[in-house]
Design an enzyme around this catalytic site. Structure first.
Site, PDB file in Angstrom:
ATOM      1  CG  ASP A  37       9.577   7.819 -47.051  1.00  0.00           C
ATOM      2  OD1 ASP A  37      10.140   7.555 -45.976  1.00  0.00           O
ATOM      3  OD2 ASP A  37       8.868   6.990 -47.666  1.00  0.00           O
ATOM      4  CE1 TYR A 154      16.488  -5.137 -44.415  1.00  0.00           C
ATOM      5  CE2 TYR A 154      17.605  -6.570 -42.842  1.00  0.00           C
ATOM      6  CZ  TYR A 154      17.023  -5.352 -43.155  1.00  0.00           C
ATOM      7  OH  TYR A 154      16.983  -4.355 -42.208  1.00  0.00           O
ATOM      8  CE  LYS A 158      19.462  -2.906 -44.246  1.00  0.00           C
ATOM      9  NZ  LYS A 158      19.386  -1.462 -44.517  1.00  0.00           N
TER      10      LYS A 158
HETATM   11  N1  LIG Z   1      13.679  -1.905 -37.452  1.00  0.00           N
HETATM   12  C1  LIG Z   1      14.730  -2.687 -37.309  1.00  0.00           C
HETATM   13  O1  LIG Z   1      14.787  -3.554 -36.408  1.00  0.00           O
HETATM   14  C2  LIG Z   1      15.909  -2.556 -38.217  1.00  0.00           C
HETATM   15  C3  LIG Z   1      17.016  -3.350 -37.967  1.00  0.00           C
HETATM   16  C4  LIG Z   1      18.129  -3.236 -38.778  1.00  0.00           C
HETATM   17  C5  LIG Z   1      18.128  -2.338 -39.831  1.00  0.00           C
HETATM   18  N2  LIG Z   1      17.029  -1.581 -40.074  1.00  0.00           N
HETATM   19  C6  LIG Z   1      17.086  -0.678 -41.208  1.00  0.00           C
HETATM   20  O2  LIG Z   1      16.757   0.633 -40.806  1.00  0.00           O
HETATM   21  C7  LIG Z   1      16.151   1.339 -41.898  1.00  0.00           C
HETATM   22  C8  LIG Z   1      14.822   1.935 -41.468  1.00  0.00           C
HETATM   23  O3  LIG Z   1      13.959   0.881 -41.067  1.00  0.00           O
HETATM   24  P1  LIG Z   1      12.633   1.116 -40.214  1.00  0.00           P
HETATM   25  O4  LIG Z   1      12.565  -0.002 -39.250  1.00  0.00           O
HETATM   26  O5  LIG Z   1      12.548   2.519 -39.742  1.00  0.00           O
HETATM   27  O6  LIG Z   1      11.558   0.824 -41.352  1.00  0.00           O
HETATM   28  P2  LIG Z   1      10.157   1.521 -41.713  1.00  0.00           P
HETATM   29  O7  LIG Z   1       9.470   0.554 -42.580  1.00  0.00           O
HETATM   30  O8  LIG Z   1       9.481   2.004 -40.461  1.00  0.00           O
HETATM   31  O9  LIG Z   1      10.607   2.812 -42.542  1.00  0.00           O
HETATM   32  C9  LIG Z   1      11.219   2.695 -43.791  1.00  0.00           C
HETATM   33  C10 LIG Z   1      10.945   3.953 -44.596  1.00  0.00           C
HETATM   34  O10 LIG Z   1      11.603   3.813 -45.870  1.00  0.00           O
HETATM   35  C11 LIG Z   1      10.710   4.255 -46.882  1.00  0.00           C
HETATM   36  N3  LIG Z   1      11.043   3.614 -48.166  1.00  0.00           N
HETATM   37  C12 LIG Z   1      10.877   2.327 -48.525  1.00  0.00           C
HETATM   38  N4  LIG Z   1      11.262   2.131 -49.809  1.00  0.00           N
HETATM   39  C13 LIG Z   1      11.698   3.341 -50.265  1.00  0.00           C
HETATM   40  C14 LIG Z   1      12.219   3.798 -51.499  1.00  0.00           C
HETATM   41  N5  LIG Z   1      12.362   2.958 -52.543  1.00  0.00           N
HETATM   42  N6  LIG Z   1      12.557   5.104 -51.615  1.00  0.00           N
HETATM   43  C15 LIG Z   1      12.404   5.958 -50.577  1.00  0.00           C
HETATM   44  N7  LIG Z   1      11.907   5.582 -49.374  1.00  0.00           N
HETATM   45  C16 LIG Z   1      11.557   4.293 -49.219  1.00  0.00           C
HETATM   46  C17 LIG Z   1       9.341   3.852 -46.369  1.00  0.00           C
HETATM   47  O11 LIG Z   1       8.314   4.574 -47.046  1.00  0.00           O
HETATM   48  C18 LIG Z   1       9.459   4.183 -44.887  1.00  0.00           C
HETATM   49  O12 LIG Z   1       9.099   5.511 -44.613  1.00  0.00           O
HETATM   50  C19 LIG Z   1      16.036   0.317 -43.042  1.00  0.00           C
HETATM   51  O13 LIG Z   1      17.140   0.446 -43.908  1.00  0.00           O
HETATM   52  C20 LIG Z   1      16.095  -1.008 -42.309  1.00  0.00           C
HETATM   53  O14 LIG Z   1      16.550  -2.042 -43.134  1.00  0.00           O
HETATM   54  C21 LIG Z   1      15.914  -1.666 -39.302  1.00  0.00           C
END
Ligand SMILES: NC(=O)c1ccc[n+]([C@@H]2O[C@H](COP(=O)([O-])OP(=O)(O)OC[C@H]3O[C@@H](n4cnc5c(N)ncnc54)[C@H](O)[C@@H]3O)[C@@H](O)[C@H]2O)c1
Length: 246
Positions: A37, A154, A158
């Site tokens: 991360d 996004y 995706k």
């Molecule tokens: N939360 C939702 O409803 C949802 C829905 C669909 C998809 N997603 C996907 O699930 C994944 C996780 O999302 P989340 O909700 O846990 O988000 P979050 O923001 O809680 O966590 C994301 C993590 O990714 C890290 N990160 C960001 N940019 C980075 C980089 N360049 N290199 C390394 N680490 C990096 C951040 O520091 C963070 O720890 C993402 O790919 C997101 O698009 C989430």
């Protein structure tokens, strides 16, 4: 015996949210994990939460940089001797309608999600094809299936992850490596809690199950894809949405 007994996994974006929930589930099921991360302090705190360095390690990694992703995956091999599972999960949002979205916002989101996922899939496949086994799990989103207003960046990234997953799956299936993707719907994490209440309420009306999902519910599917329970599945996309936008 856990579903992932003796397995070694890497999870990007593992410091919080869905990535951390996946890492927790993997450790519960007998795996050891390396978290990559941006924020080392937060990642080290996550390692403590997982039970310390016997089962987890923290690595600073920006997934947009191929060399950093390669170093992250090599850590798993150096510390624990192999690499069974890679979850390409790191993500950001930079929402804005096209009228207001800057080129920079577009490029940033493509770089973290699509390029980041390609970096992780390519680097993992190079190690896994030599081993003759491995499972890669790529985090897409329902936004990549339907396209969301305010998310041209996004949604494109995706949807791109789905194409990347299928193409990679075909390339490396015969080497014993599986590649699958998950499309979460509305999941309760820092990413979605930053959303205005109006947007949250609107999304809730689209969910037949009538509730948001929890990170653990994505982690369950990521465990399935990482384990032998899905041994005959590759190139697939699992929608984990409570029935939203079918
Ligand atoms: N939360 C939702 O409803 C949802 C829905 C669909 C998809 N997603 C996907 O699930 C994944 C996780 O999302 P989340 O909700 O846990 O988000 P979050 O923001 O809680 O966590 C994301 C993590 O990714 C890290 N990160 C960001 N940019 C980075 C980089 N360049 N290199 C390394 N680490 C990096 C951040 O520091 C963070 O720890 C993402 O790919 C997101 O698009 C989430």
């Amino acid at each position: 015996m856990g579903l992932l007994e003796g397995k070694i996994a890497v999870v990007t974006g593992g410091a919080q949210g869905i990535g951390l929930a996946i890492a927790k589930k993997y450790v519960e099921q007998g795996a050891k994990v390396v978290l990559g991360d941006l924020d080392l302090a937060a990642t080290e705190a996550a390692v403590k939460e997982l039970g310390g360095e016997d089962v987890a390690r923290a690595v600073t990694c920006n997934v947009t940089d191929y060399g950093q992703v390669e170093a992250l995956l090599n850590t798993a091999v150096e510390v624990w001797g192999k690499l069974d599972i890679v979850v390409n999960n790191a993500g950001i949002t930079r929402d804005a309608t096209m009228r207001k979205m800057t080129e920079e916002q577009f490029d940033q989101v493509i770089a973290v999600h699509l390029k980041g996922c390609w970096n992780g899939t390519k680097a993992a496949s190079l190690i896994m094809r030599e081993q003759g086994f491995g499972a890669i799990v790529n985090m897409s989103s329902i936004s990549g299936k339907v396209g969301m207003i305010g998310q041209t960046n996004y949604s494109a990234a995706k949807a791109g992850i789905v194409g990347l997953t299928k193409a990679a799956a075909k390339e490396i299936a015969h080497q014993g490596v599986r590649v699958n993707a998950i499309q979460p719907g509305l999941i309760r994490t820092a990413m979605t809690e930053a959303m205005p209440q109006k947007a949250w309420d609107q999304k809730m009306t689209e969910i037949p199950m009538g509730r948001a999902g929890e990170p653990e519910e994505i982690a369950n599917v990521a465990t399935f894809y990482a384990s032998d329970l899905s041994s005959y599945m590759t190139g697939t996309v699992a929608e984990v949405t409570g029935g939203r936008l079918l």
